[in-house]
Scaffold this active site. Structure first.
Site, short mmCIF file in Angstrom:
data_model
loop_
_atom_site.label_atom_id
_atom_site.label_comp_id
_atom_site.label_asym_id
_atom_site.label_seq_id
_atom_site.Cartn_x
_atom_site.Cartn_y
_atom_site.Cartn_z
N LYS A 105 0.83 -1.21 0.00
CA LYS A 105 0.00 0.00 0.00
C LYS A 105 0.86 1.26 0.00
CE LYS A 105 -4.28 -1.34 -0.02
NZ LYS A 105 -5.48 -0.72 -0.56
N ASP A 114 -8.43 0.66 6.70
CA ASP A 114 -8.34 -0.33 7.77
C ASP A 114 -6.87 -0.49 8.16
OD1 ASP A 114 -7.88 -1.66 5.37
OD2 ASP A 114 -9.87 -2.58 5.43
#
Ligand SMILES: Cc1ncc(COP(=O)(O)O)c(C=O)c1O
Length: 393
Positions: free
Chosen positions: A80, A128
């Site tokens: 990410k 998250d």
């Protein structure tokens, strides 16, 4: 040990992909190239390892398993790192250009030429964990303020990591999809800029940049593998990782691209459900999966546009397979490499072990002794306390 991954623990649907050119129209080759030029010039850039799990492959009667280990990525712990930070830079670039009529290059942004302008801008997202860490890091690098919305179940360790990059972390009451909605509402009310990894109607630019950023990882794999693997298993949250990887593989290898198998948790299988309905479909999250990064009930429409043309299989797995898969990498078979893998990293590994041990699934997915399997180990121990608890359980 491998018996834990019995075929009747997993669910599989075959999907007849639609024809089309989404693989090169949604994320264009130029988008991947631009992202790669920028990200590979950042301080600390280095390719992550592509491991071979030869002993495991032998036990599963397949030719080879390649595992791309994203744990070391930019010291942020997951792939990410490539998406949110790059999309943050692109938002700042566009915004400064629009607002102040300045021609802005990303390298000017990086070196602080526009610090007095970037520090008037607030970037915001729901997460998250891993996307927020990347965005917070990017915002800090480029001198913007950052607000991150997290849901009830995001661990405090993950929240702390985001705060350590200067983000204001706000915990809401609800699940991931609620946090996306609240981030959106508050951004609109306050003039903040959303940098999301998922798309919605009339909101496609940052998620396209995010997926283009992930292409750095696929590029590294392509450079290391001289031939296309036969299968790639891609874990899905909103579908951005999977869509980016299979689009980049298709752009490189065309018809020789691997067969694309999507893997999700039973507790958040929106892509699996979308395949059954043959349309992007949301699922209600009732319990949080241990695979925190995959706990998404709404598919990204942009990602689905690619997956509906590229993916031929969707698999849904229970949380019970995750600890055994993480332990298998922590204490590998024979001289396979020891790998620190987080909960969302091992979904594909768990699925292929179950598939390879079952004659019917082997046939259905065309797995045999010549199969070359590519897995994306999408994170390392992004929550260290949880990692050690699971490994020692
Ligand atoms: C470690 C990890 N793996 C996989 C994913 C899934 O990515 P996507 O939501 O783009 O499908 C995520 C998403 O946050 C993640 O954090």
């Amino acid at each position: 040990m491998l018996d834990t991954f019995s075929a009747n623990t997993i669910k599989h649907v075959s999907y007849n992909p639609h024809t089309g050119n989404a693989f090169k129209n949604v994320i264009k080759p130029q988008n991947f190239a631009d992202a790669s030029n920028e990200i590979t010039s950042w301080d600390g850039y280095t390719a992550t390892p592509l491991h071979r799990l030869e002993n495991l492959a032998q036990k599963l009667k397949i030719q080879n398993i390649f595992y791309k280990d994203e744990g070391p990525r930019f010291g942020l712990g997951s792939f990410k790192a490539l998406g949110g930070a790059y999309a943050a830079a692109k938002v700042l670039q566009r915004e400064i250009k629009n607002k102040f009529n300045e021609k802005v290059t990303l390298s000017n942004l990086r070196t602080g030429k526009y610090a007095s302008l970037t520090n008037t801008i607030t970037l915001v997202s729901a997460t998250d964990g891993n996307h927020g860490r990347s965005l917070a890091w990017g915002a800090q690098q480029f001198g913007a303020a950052c607000k991150i919305y997290i849901h009830t179940e995001v661990s405090e360790e993950r929240a702390k990591a985001m705060r350590s990059y200067g983000a204001d972390v706000i915990r809401i009451d609800g699940d991931y999809d609620d946090s996306v909605r609240i981030a959106k509402t508050n951004a609109e009310a306050n003039g903040w800029f959303i940098v999301s990894d998922t798309s919605w109607e009339n909101y496609t630019q940052p998620p396209t940049n995010v997926m283009a950023g992930y292409g750095v990882m696929t590029n590294e794999i392509i450079q290391e593998l001289p031939f296309p693997p036969s299968h790639v298993l891609l874990q899905g949250g909103v579908g951005g990782l999977a869509a980016s990887v299979c689009a980049a593989l298709r752009q490189k290898w065309g018809k020789d691209s691997p067969r694309v198998i999507i893997v999700e948790p039973d507790l958040a299988n929106c892509l699996y459900t979308s395949a059954i309905k043959d349309a992007p479909t949301s699922v209600q999250i009732t319990d949080e999966t241990i695979m925190a990064g995959l706990s998404c009930g709404d598919p990204s429409p942009l990602a689905w546009d690619i997956l509906r043309e590229e993916a031929s299989d969707f698999i849904s797995i229970p949380d019970t397979l995750i600890a055994p898969a993480m332990k298998l990498l922590a204490k590998p078979i024979g001289n396979d490499p020891t790998i620190v893998a987080g909960e969302s990293a091992v979904a594909g590994l768990a699925a292929i072990i179950a598939v390879a041990q079952d004659e019917t699934l082997r046939k259905d997915l065309d797995i045999n002794t010549s199969s070359q399997i590519l897995l994306i180990g999408s994170e390392g121990a992004t929550d260290k306390a949880l990692y050690h608890k699971i490994i020692s359980s």
